[in-house]
Design an enzyme around this catalytic site. Structure first.
Site, PDB file in Angstrom:
ATOM      1  N   GLY A  90       2.050  -8.029 -15.280  1.00 16.09           N
ATOM      2  CA  GLY A  90       3.399  -8.474 -15.661  1.00 16.09           C
ATOM      3  C   GLY A  90       4.001  -9.342 -14.565  1.00 16.09           C
ATOM      4  O   GLY A  90       4.619 -10.382 -14.840  1.00 16.09           O
ATOM      5  N   ASP A 139       0.863  -1.187   0.000  1.00 11.68           N
ATOM      6  CA  ASP A 139       0.000   0.000   0.000  1.00 11.68           C
ATOM      7  C   ASP A 139       0.893   1.229   0.000  1.00 11.68           C
ATOM      8  O   ASP A 139       1.958   1.219   0.630  1.00 11.68           O
ATOM      9  CB  ASP A 139      -0.886   0.001   1.273  1.00 11.68           C
ATOM     10  CG  ASP A 139      -2.164   0.790   1.077  1.00 11.68           C
ATOM     11  OD1 ASP A 139      -2.065   2.004   0.807  1.00 11.68           O
ATOM     12  OD2 ASP A 139      -3.250   0.206   1.193  1.00 11.68           O
ATOM     13  N   TYR A 174     -12.138   7.456 -12.502  1.00 11.52           N
ATOM     14  CA  TYR A 174     -12.272   6.163 -11.822  1.00 11.52           C
ATOM     15  C   TYR A 174     -12.912   5.143 -12.762  1.00 11.52           C
ATOM     16  O   TYR A 174     -12.396   4.042 -12.957  1.00 11.52           O
ATOM     17  CB  TYR A 174     -13.129   6.355 -10.574  1.00 11.52           C
ATOM     18  CG  TYR A 174     -13.278   5.135  -9.688  1.00 11.52           C
ATOM     19  CD1 TYR A 174     -12.171   4.589  -9.033  1.00 11.52           C
ATOM     20  CD2 TYR A 174     -14.523   4.553  -9.460  1.00 11.52           C
ATOM     21  CE1 TYR A 174     -12.308   3.483  -8.198  1.00 11.52           C
ATOM     22  CE2 TYR A 174     -14.663   3.456  -8.626  1.00 11.52           C
ATOM     23  CZ  TYR A 174     -13.562   2.930  -7.998  1.00 11.52           C
ATOM     24  OH  TYR A 174     -13.702   1.840  -7.161  1.00 11.52           O
TER      25      TYR A 174
END
Ligand code: UDP
Length: 323
Positions: A111, A40, A154
């Site tokens: 990835g 985070d 968003y």
């Protein structure tokens, strides 16, 4: 030794781990016997939401922005990508970060999932349906989104996130899961994130006016957090790679929601006042959960009455501790 510790421990990376949903997912995955790598950048998350795991050897925390290259040592079985500002006020304040975490962040994590041969579940949203022209919304509905409106940063980031996730699935054969999350509530929501429920609770608990936007006739359908976590856990374990709505179909107008919160806090002297409706605020929202029922054998079990009571206890103690 219990059964869980006998089987090889799975390792899961959870982004947005210090946020409302991310932290509940950390709790669940630790309880399931997994090794949790929490990540985070703390722009909207709160480290306090996960600090109860700090002494657990199966939990580690990385302070990192996933919009930048993500490195994680060792094997990974799963990735849950839950990092993003997620309330209208947050993404209005942080439009570029919101776009980047949904696009660049998702690309980095896909990835990583590919390199580690991990299964990746992304947190999408009912916002992909925009201001919907059908109600309830099923997964086949393509939505009604204004790309350049205030919510566009968003909504479009999440729509791109779904597109690139499906592309990794189709072109690279990556194991992917997409959950479309409808309004969710419960302990660890931030008091001041601008969302309707935290606003109503904090206003009612401090005897301030309760601010209903518009005439309050717009609807939402609120899911208690433990139900949502169960749905996500089942989706992660399933073999279904198309989007699945997870939410509670019990629809209510925002005015009635404000009244329910006020009725719950009997001592409150707050009054309901009406303010302007934000631009592009969806008029209706309700999940069609037929797919989740059929594929995951999931449906919510916590009623709003029960969930609001549990959430009230949390907000009461939060307000008392903050003062
Ligand atoms: N809302 C409101 N008062 C507030 C905050 C929000 O009436 O103080 C309304 C908002 O306009 C929307 C609904 O409540 O119609 C749900 O808003 P929220 O921000 O919780 O989530 P959204 O579903 O819009 O993302």
């Amino acid at each position: 030794m219990n059964n869980k510790s006998k089987i090889a421990r799975k390792t899961i990376l959870i982004t947005g781990a210090a946020g409302f949903l991310g932290s509940h997912l950390c709790d669940r995955m630790i309880a399931e016997g997994m090794r949790v790598i929490a990540m985070d950048n703390l722009i909207t998350g709160d480290i306090k939401n996960v600090e109860h795991h700090f002494k657990n050897e199966n939990f580690s925390f990385y302070h990192h922005d996933v919009s930048k290259f993500v490195h994680v040592p060792g094997d990974l079985d799963y990735i849950l990508h839950f990092a993003s500002p997620a309330s209208p006020i947050d993404y209005l304040k942080m439009p570029i970060q919101t776009l980047k975490v949904g696009s660049l962040g998702t690309h980095n994590l896909l990835g990583l999932a590919k390199a580690k041969d991990a299964r990746m579940l992304i947190a999408s949203t009912s916002e992909v349906y925009g201001d919907p022209l059908v109600n309830p919304q099923n997964e086949e509905y393509w939505g009604n989104v204004n790309p350049i409106g205030p919510r566009g940063v968003y909504d479009e980031a999440k729509r791109f996130q779904e597109a690139i996730t499906m592309a990794y699935h189709t072109y690279h054969g990556l194991e992917t899961r997409i959950v479309r999350i409808f309004n969710t509530y419960g302990p660890r929501m931030r008091l001041n994130d601008g969302r309707a429920l935290p606003a109503f609770f904090s206003q009612a608990l401090t005897n301030k006016n309760m601010t209903v936007f518009g005439d309050g006739s717009q609807t939402r359908s609120f899911c208690y957090v433990s139900d949502l976590v169960e749905g996500i856990y089942r989706l992660l374990q399933s073999d279904y790679n198309l989007p699945v709505n997870i939410g509670n179909p019990d629809e209510i107008t925002i005015l009635d929601l404000a009244k329910e919160v006020k009725d719950l806090i009997r001592e409150s002297t707050s009054e309901i006042v009406f303010k302007g409706l934000p631009k592009d605020d969806p008029k209706v929202r309700r999940p069609d959960i037929s797919k989740a029922k059929e594929i995951l054998n999931w449906e919510p079990s916590v009623s709003r009455q029960e969930g609001l009571k549990k959430t009230l206890a949390y907000f009461k103690s939060k307000i008392a501790n903050d003062q």
